[in-house]
Motif scaffolding. Structure first.
Motif, PDB file in Angstrom:
ATOM      1  N   ALA A 119       0.851  -1.213   0.000  1.00  0.00           N
ATOM      2  CA  ALA A 119       0.000   0.000   0.000  1.00  0.00           C
ATOM      3  C   ALA A 119       0.875   1.247   0.000  1.00  0.00           C
ATOM      4  CB  ALA A 119      -0.924   0.005   1.217  1.00  0.00           C
ATOM      5  N   ASP A 179       4.286   2.625  -1.421  1.00  0.00           N
ATOM      6  CA  ASP A 179       5.184   2.221  -2.503  1.00  0.00           C
ATOM      7  C   ASP A 179       5.908   3.448  -3.057  1.00  0.00           C
ATOM      8  OD1 ASP A 179       6.446   1.265  -4.723  1.00  0.00           O
ATOM      9  OD2 ASP A 179       4.744   0.083  -5.427  1.00  0.00           O
ATOM     10  N   ILE A 180       7.186   3.581  -2.703  1.00  0.00           N
ATOM     11  CA  ILE A 180       7.930   4.781  -3.127  1.00  0.00           C
ATOM     12  C   ILE A 180       8.410   4.683  -4.580  1.00  0.00           C
ATOM     13  CG2 ILE A 180       8.649   5.535  -0.822  1.00  0.00           C
ATOM     14  CD1 ILE A 180      11.430   4.229  -1.486  1.00  0.00           C
ATOM     15  N   LEU A 197       6.298   4.712  -7.033  1.00  0.00           N
ATOM     16  CA  LEU A 197       5.160   5.177  -7.837  1.00  0.00           C
ATOM     17  C   LEU A 197       5.427   6.483  -8.586  1.00  0.00           C
ATOM     18  CD1 LEU A 197       2.040   4.540  -5.554  1.00  0.00           C
ATOM     19  CD2 LEU A 197       2.619   3.372  -7.682  1.00  0.00           C
ATOM     20  N   ASP A 210       0.682  17.891  -7.785  1.00  0.00           N
ATOM     21  CA  ASP A 210       1.375  18.994  -7.104  1.00  0.00           C
ATOM     22  C   ASP A 210       1.058  20.303  -7.820  1.00  0.00           C
ATOM     23  OD1 ASP A 210       2.431  17.144  -5.491  1.00  0.00           O
ATOM     24  OD2 ASP A 210       4.507  17.315  -6.171  1.00  0.00           O
ATOM     25  N   ASP A 262       9.813   8.244  -5.729  1.00  0.00           N
ATOM     26  CA  ASP A 262       9.127   9.451  -5.250  1.00  0.00           C
ATOM     27  C   ASP A 262       8.972   9.304  -3.738  1.00  0.00           C
ATOM     28  OD1 ASP A 262       7.411  11.476  -4.543  1.00  0.00           O
ATOM     29  OD2 ASP A 262       5.683  10.690  -5.631  1.00  0.00           O
ATOM     30  N   GLY A 292       7.693  11.439  -1.699  1.00  0.00           N
ATOM     31  CA  GLY A 292       6.692  12.386  -1.199  1.00  0.00           C
ATOM     32  C   GLY A 292       5.943  11.889   0.038  1.00  0.00           C
ATOM     33  N   ALA A 293       5.760  10.584   0.143  1.00  0.00           N
ATOM     34  CA  ALA A 293       4.978  10.037   1.259  1.00  0.00           C
ATOM     35  C   ALA A 293       5.745  10.026   2.577  1.00  0.00           C
ATOM     36  CB  ALA A 293       4.533   8.613   0.914  1.00  0.00           C
ATOM     37  N   SER A 353      -2.262  12.234   6.519  1.00  0.00           N
ATOM     38  CA  SER A 353      -2.499  12.104   5.079  1.00  0.00           C
ATOM     39  C   SER A 353      -3.981  12.350   4.865  1.00  0.00           C
ATOM     40  CB  SER A 353      -2.178  10.683   4.597  1.00  0.00           C
ATOM     41  OG  SER A 353      -0.797  10.440   4.653  1.00  0.00           O
ATOM     42  N   HIS A 368      -4.113  13.171  -4.007  1.00  0.00           N
ATOM     43  CA  HIS A 368      -2.713  12.795  -4.280  1.00  0.00           C
ATOM     44  C   HIS A 368      -2.255  11.469  -3.657  1.00  0.00           C
ATOM     45  CE1 HIS A 368      -2.466  14.177  -0.253  1.00  0.00           C
ATOM     46  NE2 HIS A 368      -1.162  14.246  -0.208  1.00  0.00           N
ATOM     47  N   ILE A 369      -3.148  10.763  -2.975  1.00  0.00           N
ATOM     48  CA  ILE A 369      -2.705   9.494  -2.356  1.00  0.00           C
ATOM     49  C   ILE A 369      -3.183   8.344  -3.241  1.00  0.00           C
ATOM     50  CG2 ILE A 369      -2.698   8.100  -0.256  1.00  0.00           C
ATOM     51  CD1 ILE A 369      -3.553  10.813   1.163  1.00  0.00           C
ATOM     52  N   LEU A 370      -2.229   7.674  -3.850  1.00  0.00           N
ATOM     53  CA  LEU A 370      -2.539   6.737  -4.922  1.00  0.00           C
ATOM     54  C   LEU A 370      -2.568   5.290  -4.444  1.00  0.00           C
ATOM     55  CD1 LEU A 370      -0.139   8.449  -7.470  1.00  0.00           C
ATOM     56  CD2 LEU A 370      -2.632   8.741  -7.324  1.00  0.00           C
ATOM     57  N   VAL A 420      -4.420   4.220   2.295  1.00  0.00           N
ATOM     58  CA  VAL A 420      -4.693   3.332   1.158  1.00  0.00           C
ATOM     59  C   VAL A 420      -5.413   2.063   1.632  1.00  0.00           C
ATOM     60  CG1 VAL A 420      -3.603   1.924  -0.660  1.00  0.00           C
ATOM     61  CG2 VAL A 420      -2.723   4.214  -0.163  1.00  0.00           C
TER      62      VAL A 420
HETATM   63  P1  AMP Z   1       1.283  11.707   2.182  1.00  0.00           P
HETATM   64  O1  AMP Z   1       0.651  13.063   2.104  1.00  0.00           O
HETATM   65  O2  AMP Z   1       2.336  11.564   3.240  1.00  0.00           O
HETATM   66  O3  AMP Z   1       0.261  10.609   2.289  1.00  0.00           O
HETATM   67  O4  AMP Z   1       2.083  11.479   0.830  1.00  0.00           O
HETATM   68  C1  AMP Z   1       1.476  11.598  -0.425  1.00  0.00           C
HETATM   69  C2  AMP Z   1       2.538  11.765  -1.487  1.00  0.00           C
HETATM   70  O5  AMP Z   1       3.276  10.544  -1.599  1.00  0.00           O
HETATM   71  C3  AMP Z   1       1.948  12.021  -2.848  1.00  0.00           C
HETATM   72  O6  AMP Z   1       1.945  13.395  -3.147  1.00  0.00           O
HETATM   73  C4  AMP Z   1       2.854  11.228  -3.797  1.00  0.00           C
HETATM   74  O7  AMP Z   1       4.011  11.999  -4.095  1.00  0.00           O
HETATM   75  C5  AMP Z   1       3.298  10.065  -2.935  1.00  0.00           C
HETATM   76  N1  AMP Z   1       2.383   8.900  -2.950  1.00  0.00           N
HETATM   77  C6  AMP Z   1       1.076   8.843  -3.330  1.00  0.00           C
HETATM   78  N2  AMP Z   1       0.560   7.628  -3.107  1.00  0.00           N
HETATM   79  C7  AMP Z   1       1.559   6.888  -2.570  1.00  0.00           C
HETATM   80  C8  AMP Z   1       1.652   5.532  -2.107  1.00  0.00           C
HETATM   81  N3  AMP Z   1       0.606   4.709  -2.142  1.00  0.00           N
HETATM   82  N4  AMP Z   1       2.843   5.120  -1.629  1.00  0.00           N
HETATM   83  C9  AMP Z   1       3.912   5.949  -1.585  1.00  0.00           C
HETATM   84  N5  AMP Z   1       3.891   7.208  -2.014  1.00  0.00           N
HETATM   85  C10 AMP Z   1       2.731   7.694  -2.485  1.00  0.00           C
END
Ligand code: AMP
Ligand code: MG
Length: 362
Positions: free
Chosen positions: A137, A139-140, A142, A152, A197, A199-200, A271, A287-289, A323
């Motif tokens: 769930a 996954d860096i 992505l 963004d 990425d 970002g998470a 998140s 933005h959460i995939l 997720v």
């Molecule tokens: P967060 O706000 O900490 O939940 O992080 C969201 C950011 O992480 C997004 O803007 C994406 O750059 C990246 N992201 C989105 N979905 C995922 C995921 N399932 N696993 C890891 N990174 C993700």
């Protein structure tokens, strides 16, 4: 009293406010002075509040500036996928090349390998562990999928939004998968074609680095630092009261779900589907995939707040739990010994075991 931390809306934080307030506490009888600053870093709002106990007139303002410099350096030197020279930028660059560059070796299977800084190596080990524990769930890898959504940019310029084509998403998903990265002997190995990425977890990593820095500063007796959805508390308030951290109501971002009361050193990561999103034809694309579909996760949750003692862990879990949804997310948070407050689309609030000792609903 509500903390001014923990509440912002991406659209309302820009343009940049840049201010430093100085407040002398205990009617100026004590030598503890609060220094506050508000600015931006890592593409989000940065709010710093430091309680400085020695020679405050001299270095309090500089200390708030040092906080920001550290975050900016971390992003530029290590974490950003948009900076070609950062550690992640270099690995991504090598993974995009047909031939290996000088700093990377290619294994027989074609994967690239690069030595990475020790602290980042340890943090990524933890991130990969959470990816495994959450069945992917988190996954860096992505990056290519996130790039297609371009949220963004689209969150602040909705006219730039374009719904990615299904075929393009499938192609990008084929270049992802946390199991395509290996961490071994201080090195990161990954298959070519992957775009990392962070970002998470980036803001959580920043919280951990700042906590380590705060510990080296004897003159700082307490601090609250909020970097977007990630907040750290440290030390003590001069009045001996607890730190108060508000949790935004994802259905009405101008109000709060409630408040966390925390003593000493904590990290709080949120998140939410309200942080970065675009609405098109009545659908919110946030933005959460979901790594299984490549589309914004639809787990029934609107926000997940995780609090504990490691910023990287809390940030990793906030994304993973969002997720996974409430049921599996709560299990995962409890497995890691952290606390969770989750808000569902229908307004239900889920608290992990023990979280009620810290959380007061509004
Ligand atoms: P967060 O706000 O900490 O939940 O992080 C969201 C950011 O992480 C997004 O803007 C994406 O750059 C990246 N992201 C989105 N979905 C995922 C995921 N399932 N696993 C890891 N990174 C993700
Ligand atoms: Mg996160």
């Amino acid at each position: 009293m509500k903390s001014f931390f923990g509440k912002y809306h991406k659209k309302t934080i820009l343009p940049v406010i840049c201010l430093v307030c100085i407040g002398c506490l205990s009617a100026c009888g004590s030598r503890t002075v609060e220094y506050r600053s508000a600015d931006t870093a890592m593409g989000t709002v940065l709010q710093v509040s430091l309680y400085v106990t020695a020679d405050p007139q001299e270095d309090g303002k500089e200390l708030t500036e040092e906080v920001r410099t550290q975050i900016i350096d971390l992003e530029r030197q290590e974490l950003s996928r948009r900076v070609p020279d950062s550690v992640i930028g270099r690995i991504n660059g090598l993974a995009a090349q047909e031939q290996s560059g000088n700093e990377a070796a290619r294994a027989e299977d074609g994967s690239i390998e690069m030595q990475i800084p020790q602290a980042l190596y340890q943090e990524l080990l933890l991130v990969q562990e959470v990816s495994k524990a959450s069945n992917g769930a988190l996954d860096i890898t992505l990056g290519k999928v996130a790039k297609l959504w371009n949220l963004d940019t689209a969150a602040v310029q909705p006219q730039m939004f374009q719904l990615p084509a299904k075929a393009a998403l499938q192609e990008a998903l084929a270049c992802s998968g946390f199991e395509k990265i290996t961490l071994i002997d201080g090195k990161l190995q990954m298959m070519p074609g992957i775009l990392l990425d962070l970002g998470a977890v980036g803001k959580g990593i920043a919280c951990d680095r700042l906590l380590a820095w705060l510990e080296t500063k004897e003159q700082i007796s307490g601090a609250v630092i909020a970097l977007g959805g990630s907040i750290l508390t440290y030390g003590e308030k001069p009045d001996g009261k607890e730190w108060k951290v508000g949790i935004v109501d994802p259905s009405d971002t101008s109000s709060y779900l409630g408040t966390l009361s925390l003593e000493g050193r904590w990290c709080v990561a949120t998140s939410g589907d309200y942080e970065r999103y675009v609405e098109a034809e009545g659908i919110r694309y946030h933005h959460i995939l979901d790594p299984e579909t490549g589309y914004p996760a639809q787990s029934g949750l609107k926000s997940v707040t995780i609090f504990g003692h490691s910023g990287c862990l809390c940030d990793a879990l906030s994304t993973a739990c969002f997720v996974l949804g409430a049921e599996e997310g709560l299990k995962l948070a409890e497995q890691y010994g952290v606390y969770a407050v989750m808000a569902a689309e229908d307004g239900t609030l889920f608290l992990s075991k023990g979280a009620e000792a810290y959380f007061t609903a509004d």
